[in-house]
Design an enzyme around this catalytic site. Sequence first.
Site, mmCIF file in Angstrom:
data_model
loop_
_atom_site.group_PDB
_atom_site.id
_atom_site.type_symbol
_atom_site.label_atom_id
_atom_site.label_comp_id
_atom_site.label_asym_id
_atom_site.label_seq_id
_atom_site.Cartn_x
_atom_site.Cartn_y
_atom_site.Cartn_z
ATOM 1 N N GLY A 44 0.794 -1.234 0.000
ATOM 2 C CA GLY A 44 0.000 0.000 0.000
ATOM 3 C C GLY A 44 0.822 1.278 0.000
ATOM 4 C CB ALA A 67 1.757 4.654 2.927
ATOM 5 C CG ASP A 69 -5.644 1.224 0.079
ATOM 6 O OD1 ASP A 69 -6.690 1.907 0.249
ATOM 7 O OD2 ASP A 69 -5.241 0.901 -1.051
HETATM 8 O O1 PMV Z 1 -4.330 -5.424 -3.807
HETATM 9 P P1 PMV Z 1 -4.542 -4.581 -2.590
HETATM 10 O O2 PMV Z 1 -3.626 -4.956 -1.479
HETATM 11 O O3 PMV Z 1 -4.547 -3.125 -2.894
HETATM 12 O O4 PMV Z 1 -5.996 -4.948 -2.043
HETATM 13 C C1 PMV Z 1 -7.154 -4.743 -2.811
HETATM 14 C C2 PMV Z 1 -8.365 -5.054 -1.990
HETATM 15 C C3 PMV Z 1 -9.690 -4.983 -2.742
HETATM 16 O O5 PMV Z 1 -10.716 -5.278 -1.792
HETATM 17 C C4 PMV Z 1 -9.733 -6.042 -3.826
HETATM 18 C C5 PMV Z 1 -9.932 -3.617 -3.369
HETATM 19 C C6 PMV Z 1 -10.269 -2.525 -2.371
HETATM 20 O O6 PMV Z 1 -10.029 -1.363 -2.705
HETATM 21 O O7 PMV Z 1 -10.799 -2.792 -1.293
#
Ligand code: PMV
Length: 304
Positions: free
Chosen positions: A91, A95, A136
Amino acid sequence: MKVKASAPGKLMLFGEHAVVYGYPCIVTAVDKRLYVEAAISGKKEDEIISPQVKESRFVLESITHFKEKFAIQDSVKIETRGDFSHNVGLGSSSAVTVATFKALSSLFNKSLTLREIFDLSYQVTLEIQGLGSGFDIAAATFGGTLYFVAGGKTIEQLDGNKLSLVVGYSGVKADTPFYVRKVAENFKTRKSEIKNIFEKINNLVKLAKHGLLDKNYSRVGSLMNQNHKLLRKLGVSIPKLDEMVKASILAGAWGAKLSGAGGGDCMIALVPAEKKTSVEEAIKKVGGEIVDAINNAQGVRIEK
Ligand code: PMV
C-alpha cells in the site's frame, strides 16, 4: 523549514473484494512506512523527488488538493522514501498520499483532522485509480487494526494486539485494478453466485472481528482458511499463493490466506509463536519470500 511525516503500509486480514461491494473488511497497519519530507521551495514549480516512481502522481494530486483547500500559492519540494518497495503490495500509494497531506498540513500550519486526511486522500486515490474501498487509506491514516466499511462509512479500531503473523511475498506483482474488474464482470454475469460468496465472506469478517477481540487465534486462523477458499472460488488466487498457503498450514499455521486483490503480492499466515520458523521455512521452500512486518502499527505521524 522542513517537515517529515510518515504513514504505515497495510495488510488485509479479512474481507477483500467483498469490501468493494459494501461489506466490511478487517485491515491492519504494518511497521513498514512511507516517509514524506516537505519544504517551501521558493521555485516556480513544485518539485517531487520520488524514487518510487509509481507514487509521484499521488504526491502531485495531494499537493494540488491541499493548495486548493487552503488557497496556498507557494511552491513546495517533496521528497519521499520508503521502508518497502511498491512491488510488494503493502500500500505504498495510499501511505504516500496520507503522509503528504500530513506533511503539508504541518508545513503550512493548517490543521487537518485524521478524518479530513482520510477523506482528502481517498478522493485523490479515487481520482487516480477510479476504484477502491479506501481500506488502505484508512490503515495509513488511523493505524492499528480496523473494522472498515468502504468509503469510511465505518472505521472501528479493534483493540489492537500484535498478531503472530508470517507474511510471504509471492514474487508476482498483483494488478489490483485488473482483479477488481474481473470480479465486477463476474458479478454481472453470475450475480447470485458471487453475491453468495460475498455474504459468506461477510459472515467470516464478523466472526473474525470477535475472534480477534477474544484473542482466539486458532479460531481466527480457521476463518482465514475459509476466507482463502472463498477467494479461490472468486477466481482471484493463483497457484503460487495457494502453494504458500498450503505449505504454511502443513507447517503448523493456525490458518493462512492471500492478502489483497489476489493474482500475486502477499499471503499471510497466523502462527503459534513456536511454529514461526517452520512456517517461514515452508513458505521459502515453495518459492515465497518472507516480508518482515509487524502489524498494528501507528497511523500517520510527524517524524521528529
Ligand atoms: O491489492 P490490494 O492490497 O490493494 O488490495 C485490494 C483489496 C480490494 O478489496 C480487492 C480492493 C479494495 O479497494 O478494497
